[in-house]
Scaffold this active site. Structure first.
Site, short mmCIF file in Angstrom:
data_model
loop_
_atom_site.label_atom_id
_atom_site.label_comp_id
_atom_site.label_asym_id
_atom_site.label_seq_id
_atom_site.Cartn_x
_atom_site.Cartn_y
_atom_site.Cartn_z
CG HIS A 40 -0.53 0.28 2.50
ND1 HIS A 40 -0.23 -0.69 3.44
CD2 HIS A 40 -0.28 1.45 3.12
CE1 HIS A 40 0.18 -0.13 4.55
NE2 HIS A 40 0.16 1.18 4.40
CG ASP A 54 0.28 -4.04 2.82
OD1 ASP A 54 0.84 -3.56 1.82
OD2 ASP A 54 -0.51 -3.41 3.53
CB SER A 105 2.85 1.79 6.32
OG SER A 105 1.58 1.43 6.72
N1 ARG Z 1 -4.52 0.23 7.45
C1 ARG Z 1 -3.23 0.19 6.85
C2 ARG Z 1 -2.63 1.60 6.87
O1 ARG Z 1 -3.11 2.44 7.57
C3 ARG Z 1 -3.28 -0.40 5.49
C4 ARG Z 1 -3.99 0.41 4.48
C5 ARG Z 1 -3.99 -0.13 3.10
N2 ARG Z 1 -5.00 -1.12 2.88
C6 ARG Z 1 -6.29 -0.85 2.55
N3 ARG Z 1 -7.14 -1.82 2.46
N4 ARG Z 1 -6.73 0.36 2.32
O2 ARG Z 1 -1.96 2.07 6.00
N1 GLU Z 2 -1.08 1.21 7.47
C1 GLU Z 2 -0.54 2.30 8.22
C2 GLU Z 2 0.39 3.23 7.43
O1 GLU Z 2 0.20 3.55 6.32
C3 GLU Z 2 0.16 1.74 9.39
C4 GLU Z 2 -0.84 1.24 10.28
C5 GLU Z 2 -1.01 2.19 11.41
O2 GLU Z 2 -1.59 3.26 11.24
O3 GLU Z 2 -0.52 1.78 12.46
O4 GLU Z 2 1.29 3.81 7.93
#
Ligand code: ARG
Ligand code: GLU
Length: 710
Positions: free
Chosen positions: A83, A219, A627
């Site tokens: 991502h 990921d 991330s």
């Molecule tokens: N929650 C994770 C972050 O904050 C992964 C986000 C990407 N994945 C998604 N399904 N949008 O970046």
């Molecule tokens: N998926 C998140 C990012 O883009 C990390 C997850 C979080 O927020 O801890 O940094």
């Protein structure tokens, strides 16, 4: 022996509470080093951060300012999340070459894809410059005077700092402006895409599984840093060569099990652990709900179009992911704050703080902090909601408004001089190209109709019929001519005329008022931070995240989200297959992966139980920006890749709770398995340094046992 075991048990009980925190890597000596050792680490503070010798920090790079990446080969190969590389993968994708859908693997250096604008940044050194930054700043000054003095000091600091010509300098406030640190950085701007799994692996589970454990997402994506012939930072050139890092992380094939030490090393973006109760209340009860409603409305439309049209799916993939990600995080954050009774707990804590201030006889200095917060946040509420909703509708979800806002800013800037008009126009015209490549006016119009009523009753549905800003060609035409002509044309564009009063209101009223109150709140927050550290000196204080390099450490650990439910900390490929829904846009699984599963063709990458690990969780305190951060074992080897947090713990940005806050990491063995077995890109594995730390420590334990029996 028994006594020692018991002591270790006691210590582990005590340290169970000592988790959480995002620490400055140059200040680990002492308390942090001890805590890490108690958790099972064999690393010294110097192993992690050293200015004179290579250390772990030399393998960690800020990825495009928003994520983290780590170097995993002596040829500048870096690993980050799928991502995090998503918009690059998307930008190389088309209906013919659908890398989002099918993945992408460069089989040689020649096939690696350059990415305009993408950069990574290393931290060469970190220095505490608090005394210099705050020199001459006294209490009698107004906030504006203080900031002016600090800015001047920082200017001097930046000018006098010793650095190489290719390095850069950043100075950033910590602990709400009670401390300042200076960073010497190196920024590389030739970063090429090397590999990415298909979305059905890299984003498996998509929005349904996002922020959720148990998780089964691979990921990750792979890039390579290119440097000039002298191994120095530079921009893209075909003559550049793979970067030779001062350190690259060895990759462990042994994994981790429950209770093992892990640390996460990266660039957390923003946390707010020291907010007063009233602020948390405002965020969770007023700001989050209204923003969630706006995104709900937008996502319903975008999701529907994406499911039914491949062109739109590619165009909106990156935008949708961004919108959906915070939308879901806010929902989780609100649930967590409520369930943990965080606001009441903060209130109770504030009562203790107030009593302590009284007891220590320092009410003169700190006695008004809490009532100041109350007053300021009360005044702040309506303007904070308005500003946040404006940003959602006009600058995030509705794309026509977003581009019009850019044009409006051009008009403002352009009014100053002919030259500034030309510059501003060139910027906007340039941004048109990427904007319209991914723009669909039908989708956007529906988003407008769904979101604008959540901001104002003044909704004019006809603007899309008459504006020139729904296509690249007509939009470009509108901006042709001298500044007078352009302004005249704009004054006749219905959509621009519709939007302009909202922009005016924002620039003339909402923005300035918001900034003024925000500055006043920041001053009280700074004082509160100082007071906390002075009044309750025995607590552990770590600075809120501010996009600078930090480490956080903890253990691999399951959690109990609710009565009678316990989540174990590791998921396996079996779980991917359990979730598999053929042809589903979230839970489809590539045929090849199913084959490998059926044949149990896991190569060297299976766990000792014969299963292929996919993800694991731990007590590391992470946030957005972490991330792509490496999860590192007790000996400095890469064991995983951080990419998310668990649903019940997303509130950790305001209220970290070691009982239920967990970060989610991909097991690096799954990454290796996908590269090697799924993609057949074993040349990348050959570049890495693969290690078996557990085999080694087993040998050591065995020989220790032998010694004991002797
Ligand atoms: N929650 C994770 C972050 O904050 C992964 C986000 C990407 N994945 C998604 N399904 N949008 O970046
Ligand atoms: N998926 C998140 C990012 O883009 C990390 C997850 C979080 O927020 O801890 O940094």
């Amino acid at each position: 022996m028994k006594i020692i075991k018991f002591l270790v048990f006691l210590i582990s009980l005590q340290i169970a509470a000592q988790q959480g925190g995002m620490w400055i890597p140059s200040l680990l000596n002492g308390m942090n080093e001890q805590e890490m050792e108690n958790l099972g680490s064999h690393l010294s503070a110097q192993d992690i951060y050293d200015v004179n010798n290579s250390s772990l920090k030399d393998a960690i790079a800020h990825f495009n300012g928003g994520c983290t990446s780590e170097v995993i080969s002596s040829n500048g190969l870096i690993l980050t999340n799928h991502h995090c590389g998503f918009s690059q993968i998307q930008s190389h994708s088309s209906l013919e070459n659908d890398y989002l859908k099918n993945g992408f693997w460069a089989m040689s250096l020649n096939e690696e894809l350059p990415n305009e604008g993408l950069y990574v940044e290393f931290i060469k050194r970190i220095d505490d410059v608090t005394a210099q930054a705050l020199n001459g700043v006294v209490d009698t000054m107004t906030e504006i005077e203080k900031q002016a003095a600090i800015d001047k000091n920082i200017y001097t600091l930046r000018k006098s700092a010793i650095k190489e010509s290719w390095q850069e300098i950043k100075v950033k406030p910590f602990f709400k402006g009670n401390q300042y640190f200076l960073f010497i950085t190196e920024r590389f701007e030739d970063i090429r895409l090397v590999g990415a799994p298909p979305t059905s692996i890299g984003k498996f589970g998509s929005d349904t599984d996002n922020w959720v454990w148990p998780r089964h997402t691979g990921d990750f994506s792979i890039f390579r840093i290119y440097a000039d012939k002298n191994n120095k930072p530079t921009t893209y050139s075909k003559d550049n060569v793979p970067y030779q890092p001062a350190h690259h992380l060895p990759v462990s094939l042994d994994g981790v099990e429950e209770g093992d030490f892990t640390m996460v090393f990266g660039f957390p973006g923003r946390t707010n652990e020291y907010l007063p109760a009233i602020a948390i209340e405002q965020i969770t009860q007023k700001i989050n709900p209204s923003n969630i409603a706006i995104r709900n409305a937008a996502l319903k439309i975008i999701d529907d179009y994406m499911k039914n049209d491949d062109q739109i799916r590619i165009q909106y993939a990156s935008k949708q992911a961004r919108i959906a990600n915070s939308w879901k995080r806010w929902i989780g954050e609100n649930l967590g704050i409520e369930k943990s009774d965080a606001i009441q707990k903060k209130r109770d804590f504030e009562a203790i703080f107030a009593a302590e201030v009284k007891k220590q006889g320092i009410e003169n200095e700190y006695g008004s902090i809490l009532s100041d917060f109350d007053k300021l946040y009360t005044d702040f509420e309506s303007i904070a909601i308005k500003r946040s909703n404006f940003s959602e509708v006009f600058n995030t979800n509705n794309e026509l408004m977003k581009i019009l806002l850019k044009v409006y800013q051009m008009e403002l800037k352009g009014a100053k001089s002919k030259e500034s008009f030309e510059n501003a126009r060139a910027n906007v015209v340039e941004s048109f190209n990427t904007f319209y490549k991914n723009y669909n006016a039908t989708v956007d119009r529906k988003v407008y109709e769904a979101t604008m009523p959540l901001f104002t009753t003044n909704v004019d549905e006809s603007i899309y019929d008459k504006t020139g800003f729904t296509s690249l060609e007509t939009a470009t035409k509108l901006l042709n001519g001298n500044s007078k002509q352009v302004v005249k044309k704009l004054s006749k564009d219905v959509a621009y005329q519709y939007a302009k009063p909202f922009f005016d209101e924002y620039y003339k009223t909402i923005g300035p008022k918001y900034n003024q109150l925000k500055t006043e709140i920041a001053a009280v927050q700074k004082k509160y931070m100082k007071a906390l550290m002075q009044v309750m000196p025995d607590k552990r204080y770590y600075p809120d995240a501010n996009s600078t390099l930090r480490i956080t450490y903890g253990q691999v650990k399951g959690y109990a989200p609710r009565d009678a439910v316990y989540y174990t900390p590791v998921t396996y490929l079996d779980g991917v297959v359990e979730k598999y829904i053929p042809d589903d846009y979230e839970f489809d699984v590539p045929e090849k992966l199913l084959d490998l599963y059926r044949e149990k063709d896991y190569g060297n990458y299976a766990d000792t139980n014969g299963k292929l690990p996919v993800c694991f969780i731990g007590t590391n305190h992470t946030t957005g920006g972490n991330s792509g951060s490496p999860a590192i074992d007790a000996d400095g080897n890469l064991v995983g890749l951080n990419f998310d947090r668990v649903w019940e713990g997303t509130m950790s940005d305001m209220n970290y709770d070691p009982d239920i806050c967990r970060n989610i990491m991909v097991d690096v063995r799954y990454v290796l398995f996908i590269i090697d077995k799924y993609a057949g890109a074993s040349h990348l594995i050959d570049e890495m340094t693969l290690v078996h730390p557990k085999a080694k420590s087993k040998d050591e334990t065995n020989s220790n046992l032998e010694l004991q029996t002797n």
